[in-house]
Design an enzyme around this catalytic site. Sequence first.
Site, PDB file in Angstrom:
ATOM      1  N   THR A  98       0.843  -1.201   0.000  1.00 49.61           N
ATOM      2  CA  THR A  98       0.000   0.000   0.000  1.00 49.61           C
ATOM      3  C   THR A  98       0.875   1.247   0.000  1.00 49.61           C
ATOM      4  OG1 THR A  98      -1.737  -1.201   1.154  1.00 49.61           O
ATOM      5  CG2 THR A  98      -1.836   1.195   1.267  1.00 49.61           C
ATOM      6  N   ASN A 102      -5.947 -10.120  -7.272  1.00 48.34           N
ATOM      7  CA  ASN A 102      -5.954 -10.786  -5.968  1.00 48.34           C
ATOM      8  C   ASN A 102      -7.248 -11.514  -5.662  1.00 48.34           C
ATOM      9  OD1 ASN A 102      -6.568  -7.826  -5.935  1.00 48.34           O
ATOM     10  ND2 ASN A 102      -7.433  -8.371  -3.961  1.00 48.34           N
ATOM     11  N   GLN A 121       0.595 -10.039  -5.646  1.00 47.93           N
ATOM     12  CA  GLN A 121       0.156 -11.434  -5.650  1.00 47.93           C
ATOM     13  C   GLN A 121       1.033 -12.333  -6.522  1.00 47.93           C
ATOM     14  OE1 GLN A 121      -2.242 -12.810  -3.808  1.00 47.93           O
ATOM     15  NE2 GLN A 121      -3.050 -10.911  -2.929  1.00 47.93           N
ATOM     16  N   SER A 126       5.172  -7.146  -1.623  1.00 50.28           N
ATOM     17  CA  SER A 126       4.884  -7.120  -0.186  1.00 50.28           C
ATOM     18  C   SER A 126       5.360  -8.420   0.459  1.00 50.28           C
ATOM     19  CB  SER A 126       3.371  -6.975   0.018  1.00 50.28           C
ATOM     20  OG  SER A 126       3.056  -6.939   1.384  1.00 50.28           O
ATOM     21  N   HIS A 145       4.436  -9.980   3.200  1.00 47.05           N
ATOM     22  CA  HIS A 145       3.511 -10.956   3.801  1.00 47.05           C
ATOM     23  C   HIS A 145       2.716 -11.762   2.774  1.00 47.05           C
ATOM     24  CE1 HIS A 145      -0.630  -9.017   3.775  1.00 47.05           C
ATOM     25  NE2 HIS A 145       0.099  -7.966   3.459  1.00 47.05           N
ATOM     26  N   THR A 197      14.514   5.106  11.160  1.00 50.73           N
ATOM     27  CA  THR A 197      15.249   3.859  11.381  1.00 50.73           C
ATOM     28  C   THR A 197      14.514   2.735  10.655  1.00 50.73           C
ATOM     29  OG1 THR A 197      15.892   4.676  13.527  1.00 50.73           O
ATOM     30  CG2 THR A 197      16.151   2.310  13.157  1.00 50.73           C
ATOM     31  N   CYS A 248     -10.493  -6.224   2.296  1.00 50.08           N
ATOM     32  CA  CYS A 248     -11.281  -5.052   2.684  1.00 50.08           C
ATOM     33  C   CYS A 248     -12.740  -5.254   2.299  1.00 50.08           C
ATOM     34  CB  CYS A 248     -10.718  -3.770   2.076  1.00 50.08           C
ATOM     35  SG  CYS A 248     -10.511  -3.830   0.313  1.00 50.08           S
TER      36      CYS A 248
HETATM   37  N1  PLP Z   1      -2.128  -5.083  -3.936  1.00 52.44           N
HETATM   38  C1  PLP Z   1      -2.649  -6.312  -3.984  1.00 52.44           C
HETATM   39  C2  PLP Z   1      -2.899  -6.963  -5.316  1.00 52.44           C
HETATM   40  C3  PLP Z   1      -2.961  -6.981  -2.804  1.00 52.44           C
HETATM   41  O1  PLP Z   1      -3.480  -8.217  -2.863  1.00 52.44           O
HETATM   42  C4  PLP Z   1      -2.726  -6.329  -1.562  1.00 52.44           C
HETATM   43  C5  PLP Z   1      -3.119  -6.978  -0.295  1.00 52.44           C
HETATM   44  O2  PLP Z   1      -4.087  -7.695  -0.211  1.00 52.44           O
HETATM   45  C6  PLP Z   1      -2.157  -5.048  -1.568  1.00 52.44           C
HETATM   46  C7  PLP Z   1      -1.866  -4.459  -2.777  1.00 52.44           C
HETATM   47  C8  PLP Z   1      -1.822  -4.331  -0.285  1.00 52.44           C
HETATM   48  O3  PLP Z   1      -0.704  -4.962   0.292  1.00 52.44           O
HETATM   49  P1  PLP Z   1      -0.129  -4.618   1.726  1.00 52.44           P
HETATM   50  O4  PLP Z   1      -0.945  -5.407   2.703  1.00 52.44           O
HETATM   51  O5  PLP Z   1       1.295  -5.042   1.704  1.00 52.44           O
HETATM   52  O6  PLP Z   1      -0.256  -3.137   1.926  1.00 52.44           O
END
Ligand code: PLP
Length: 403
Positions: free
Chosen positions: A97, A177, A205, A225, A227, A257, A344
């Site tokens: 994000t 996603n 993704q 990302s 995670h 930092t 979301c």
């Molecule tokens: N973009 C996509 C395609 C995602 O699936 C997600 C998270 O679900 C994001 C952006 C946002 O990622 P982050 O949680 O690292 O901010």
Amino acid sequence: MPLSTKAPLGPEPLWKPHPRSQVARLPVYLDHHSTTPVDPRVAKAVIAAIMETFGNPHATENAYGTAASELLELARKKVADLVLADRSWVSFTSGSTEAIRLAVEHACRQATDKPFRIALTRLEHRAVLDAVQHAALEHGAEITWLPVDGAGRLDRAFLTAALRRGVHLVCVMAANNEIGTVYPVQAIAAEARQHGAAMLVDATQAAGLREFRLNESEIDYFVISSHKLYGPKGAGALISTASPVSWSSILWARPGTPNLPGIVGLGEACRLAANERAEDARRIASLRDWLQSLLVAGIPGLVVNGATEDRLENNLHIALPDAPNDAVIARTQAIVAVSTGSACASGSHQPSHVLQAIGLSADLQDGALRLGLGRFTTLPEIDHAAAAIISAVADVRSSMTRQ
Ligand code: PLP
């Protein structure tokens, strides 16, 4: 490098992987688009960074800071290597994000002529939609919505026409996603460049499953990302040929930092992905295909969404006519963890903007389930999950006909 070679955690490790028996009592995890479990090898690197390399990477006048700074740079190299980028292109962020916001803001500020024009589809992640919306409010950016078909595929002819009329920034995700549709982002970036437009690729993704060669591509901003790659939450990267110096004028509060443990985790996750991505993708796709065949055989009328000819290997997005997803989830949640859509959208129980954009009927939207497989998913887990979903759908349908 770590300053100490002694076992740092004492006789009792603070963390060890879940034994399989313990995991087996938990629902089968099929929500990998939402987040991935941390790979034990990544966790080991993160814990070592926390316990052993605790110096401030910016305090390079002492040995602790130097060790931390070296570890940070090693992580930067691992991230760059995953996508064949130069390490100087990597800026660490708190996740996708933040990286997306940074990229859109940077692109807006780079443009010399106004209004700034952005082209994208309505299938982009909320993080992109919000950043673009912000650009419209703050910078008067004009948005061109690119049409998609029922599988989420982009209308390339429309894009070409829009580029000819004049676009500054094209945003196309590497893979969706929710429905898993994969986009030919390197080809789109090449076309965008020919027309003088910059290209932002949200690869959140896709980065762990697909190959990217940024050194051979015209992608200007590329986002990942941790995670979603079996790394810890709170770390990500914007990979861009734009000079990192220019970021500080946008994010005036950075660089503070750095989140070294998170960044180390991201780096290790990228290293593992680079080595194992092809094998992971092959294995996960065959499990996904097996799951799909079980569900298609067991659930009359089941619809598979997304571009089945090119969709993410870990994605199975289905719609169950006459079986509302909340009723199915209520019956299966002790056995399998799935999702009705993006985090979301499901969190706020809004209809999914992706399913609306591809024109799925209201009944099919109500019965939508996203199943996301991962590196640790097993065949017995798939069999178990499929049996639970099939019997839940049959139960929901029969209770609805009794009403
Ligand atoms: N973009 C996509 C395609 C995602 O699936 C997600 C998270 O679900 C994001 C952006 C946002 O990622 P982050 O949680 O690292 O901010």
